[in-house]
Write an enzyme that holds these catalytic residues in place. Structure first.
Site, PDB file in Angstrom:
ATOM      1  N   HIS A 171       0.831  -1.222   0.000  1.00  0.00           N
ATOM      2  CA  HIS A 171       0.000   0.000   0.000  1.00  0.00           C
ATOM      3  C   HIS A 171       0.861   1.266   0.000  1.00  0.00           C
ATOM      4  O   HIS A 171       0.421   2.302   0.477  1.00  0.00           O
ATOM      5  CB  HIS A 171      -0.946   0.042   1.201  1.00  0.00           C
ATOM      6  CG  HIS A 171      -1.693  -1.229   1.443  1.00  0.00           C
ATOM      7  ND1 HIS A 171      -2.953  -1.462   0.944  1.00  0.00           N
ATOM      8  CD2 HIS A 171      -1.339  -2.357   2.111  1.00  0.00           C
ATOM      9  CE1 HIS A 171      -3.360  -2.666   1.313  1.00  0.00           C
ATOM     10  NE2 HIS A 171      -2.390  -3.242   2.016  1.00  0.00           N
TER      11      HIS A 171
ATOM     12  N   SER B  64      14.586  22.084 -16.188  1.00  0.00           N
ATOM     13  CA  SER B  64      13.348  22.823 -16.411  1.00  0.00           C
ATOM     14  C   SER B  64      13.684  24.128 -17.110  1.00  0.00           C
ATOM     15  O   SER B  64      14.735  24.716 -16.868  1.00  0.00           O
ATOM     16  CB  SER B  64      12.678  23.092 -15.060  1.00  0.00           C
ATOM     17  OG  SER B  64      11.843  24.224 -15.145  1.00  0.00           O
TER      18      SER B  64
ATOM     19  N   LYS C  78      15.804  22.541 -10.980  1.00  0.00           N
ATOM     20  CA  LYS C  78      15.160  21.256 -11.231  1.00  0.00           C
ATOM     21  C   LYS C  78      16.029  20.249 -11.979  1.00  0.00           C
ATOM     22  O   LYS C  78      16.794  20.593 -12.868  1.00  0.00           O
ATOM     23  CB  LYS C  78      13.873  21.443 -12.064  1.00  0.00           C
ATOM     24  CG  LYS C  78      12.760  22.159 -11.365  1.00  0.00           C
ATOM     25  CD  LYS C  78      11.977  21.332 -10.345  1.00  0.00           C
ATOM     26  CE  LYS C  78      11.373  20.068 -10.846  1.00  0.00           C
ATOM     27  NZ  LYS C  78      10.062  20.272 -11.470  1.00  0.00           N
TER      28      LYS C  78
ATOM     29  N   GLU D 100       9.656   8.801 -16.744  1.00  0.00           N
ATOM     30  CA  GLU D 100       8.301   9.325 -16.984  1.00  0.00           C
ATOM     31  C   GLU D 100       7.832   8.980 -18.396  1.00  0.00           C
ATOM     32  O   GLU D 100       6.701   8.555 -18.612  1.00  0.00           O
ATOM     33  CB  GLU D 100       8.270  10.841 -16.794  1.00  0.00           C
ATOM     34  CG  GLU D 100       8.349  11.273 -15.346  1.00  0.00           C
ATOM     35  CD  GLU D 100       8.438  12.792 -15.236  1.00  0.00           C
ATOM     36  OE1 GLU D 100       7.393  13.444 -15.197  1.00  0.00           O
ATOM     37  OE2 GLU D 100       9.560  13.324 -15.209  1.00  0.00           O
TER      38      GLU D 100
END
Ligand code: ARG
Length: 462
Positions: A156, A277, A283, A290
């Site tokens: 979980h 970024s 970043k 992804e």
């Protein structure tokens, strides 16, 4: 009137029809399979006395000239030619004359495309398995260095019990091994030649299908021509196999994304395989995992698309099946680049062992060990042991510490039967090593699993 099938037509086909009907802009990818298939077919026709030696030779010469033109980029692909089969045959006839017109004896585009496409899928299957092997080797190499690297095992997405990082990676090796099995299985099942099935019912010419199958490297010849020219199970299988592989890749990617966040900081992806970024200078984004997660979607799309194309099709060939190719090409290319880049991202990532361990020291990961202690050493029924352990966890929470760091005196207060030897049971590393049952996370069991995968990879046939 330059269409090959123009005999029974009196008007020229509409430009719009040509655009709509053509596959040549994408099926040209199969040029090599098509040329090899034609050479095998012509070789067989000559052996059977249907072509002369000279005709065979000029067909071979013409086809090798065409191959050269295609590879040099000088071949003229035109949508009026409809598909690659007719584009090549037309060029062949313009190069060698009448012998070119004989090539299509005892053949149809239906068995021709079934042969070309099946061979493309089989070739792609091998390429994917080869890259899967490389990926598995890389995951294994990383895992070997981390049998003692403790991290929180989760259910979980909550801290559950301590495991080691190598053990966690062995879970992915298990998935990839099943993927390899599926590809190998599909390869064996589908290594069957459609050539010689002609349009749907076979041919009156005295052909030798066994011979063309052998020339093209197929294991055997298909049983029923009607089925063979309309069967696209081989394409559906590779789409399903790639979908499952990408699903596994997306799960690993998701973990890489989580682990590289500030909240986890278990790993750091290398600069080479990260992006920045355009607005936030600080970043470092995990675009690779992804995109791997995202690309899984388009592969599923290709699978569902082809399943839908095939649904309810009457026998035998229908033009609907021309829609089989683009999704498969895209899925194969997606799988190949995904396997390559995931391997590099894993090979170059940094593992923060200390952060993994620190995370194992929150969430009372050794609570189950206390309950097991109460059962094993004190003869307390598990349900009651569970309750007593709950009290100990509450005490640790109250003290603001992890259960693995609790002082013995508090445990004694909770239950008299708990003795001082309990402290060793609460240690996180001991807790991990206590799970020593077959397939468990102890260092000993993890090493068995690593050895298993090492042998498996070594014995792979690609
Ligand atoms: N371009 C077609 C395809 O990819 C080749 C087979 C065409 N056969 C036919 N009878 N029209 O499916």
């Amino acid at each position: 009137m330059d269409k090959m099938w123009s005999g029974r037509f009196s008007a020229k086909s509409a430009k719009l029809l040509d655009q709509f009907n053509a596959s040549v802009m994408f099926d040209r990818k199969l040029y090599n399979e098509d040329i090899e298939g034609s050479i095998a077919h012509a070789t067989m026709l000559q052996k059977q006395g249907i072509l002369t030696k000279d005709e065979l030779q000029s067909i071979k010469d013409g086809l090798s000239q065409i191959k050269k033109e295609i590879e040099e980029g000088s071949f003229e692909w035109k949508i009026e030619d409809e598909d690659l089969h007719m584009a090549i045959e037309k060029r062949l006839t313009s190069l060698i004359g009448d012998a070119g017109k004989k090539l299509h004896t005892a053949r149809s585009r239906n068995d021709q495309v079934a042969t070309d496409f099946r061979r493309y899928v089989l070739k792609s299957n091998k390429e994917i398995v080869k890259l899967l092997k490389d990926l598995m080797q890389t995951v294994l190499d990383v895992a070997k260095n981390h049998t003692e690297t403790i991290m929180p095992g989760m259910t979980h997405l909550q801290h559950a019990q301590p495991v080691n990082f190598a053990y966690h990676l062995c879970a992915y090796l298990s998935m990839f091994k099943r993927d390899v099995n599926r590809f190998e299985d599909s390869y064996k099942r589908n290594n069957i030649s459609p050539l010689g099935c002609a349009a749907l019912a076979g041919t009156p010419h005295n052909i030798d299908r066994e011979y063309t199958a052998e020339l093209l490297g197929f294991d055997s010849v298909s049983i029923n021509c009607l089925d063979t020219v309309s069967d696209r199970d081989f394409a559906l299988e590779i789409l399903f196999n790639i979908s499952t592989l990408m699903m596994h890749i997306s799960r690993l990617s998701e973990e890489l994304i989580l682990w590289s966040s500030y909240e986890f900081k278990f790993i750091e992806l290398s600069d080479e395989y990260s992006t920045g970024s355009s607005i936030m200078p600080q970043k470092k984004n995990p675009d690779v995992p992804e995109l791997l997660r995202g690309k899984t979607g388009r592969v599923y799309g290709a699978l569902v698309s082809l399943l839908t194309v095939m649904k309810g099709l009457p026998l035998a060939y229908n033009k609907d099946t021309q829609e089989d190719k683009e999704g498969v090409f895209d899925a194969v290319e997606t799988a190949l680049i995904s396997l390559k880049i995931l391997k590099e991202a894993i090979k170059t990532m940094k593992v923060n062992e200390q952060n993994m361990f620190s995370a194992s020291k929150v969430g009372h990961l050794s609570a189950t060990d206390l309950a097991d202690y109460l059962v094993e050493k004190c003869g307390i029924p598990f349900r009651e042991a569970h309750f007593i352990t709950g009290k100990a966890v509450a005490k640790a929470e109250e003290l603001g510490i992890d259960l693995s760091d609790i002082d013995y005196k508090y445990l004694k207060e909770i239950d008299e039967r708990i003795k001082e030897d309990v402290i060793a049971y609460l240690d996180i590393k001991n807790s991990m090593n206590a799970r020593d049952s077959q397939g468990g996370t102890s260092v000993k069991r993890t090493k068995e699993q690593l050895e298993y995968f090492e042998n498996y990879i070594k014995n792979m046939e690609v």
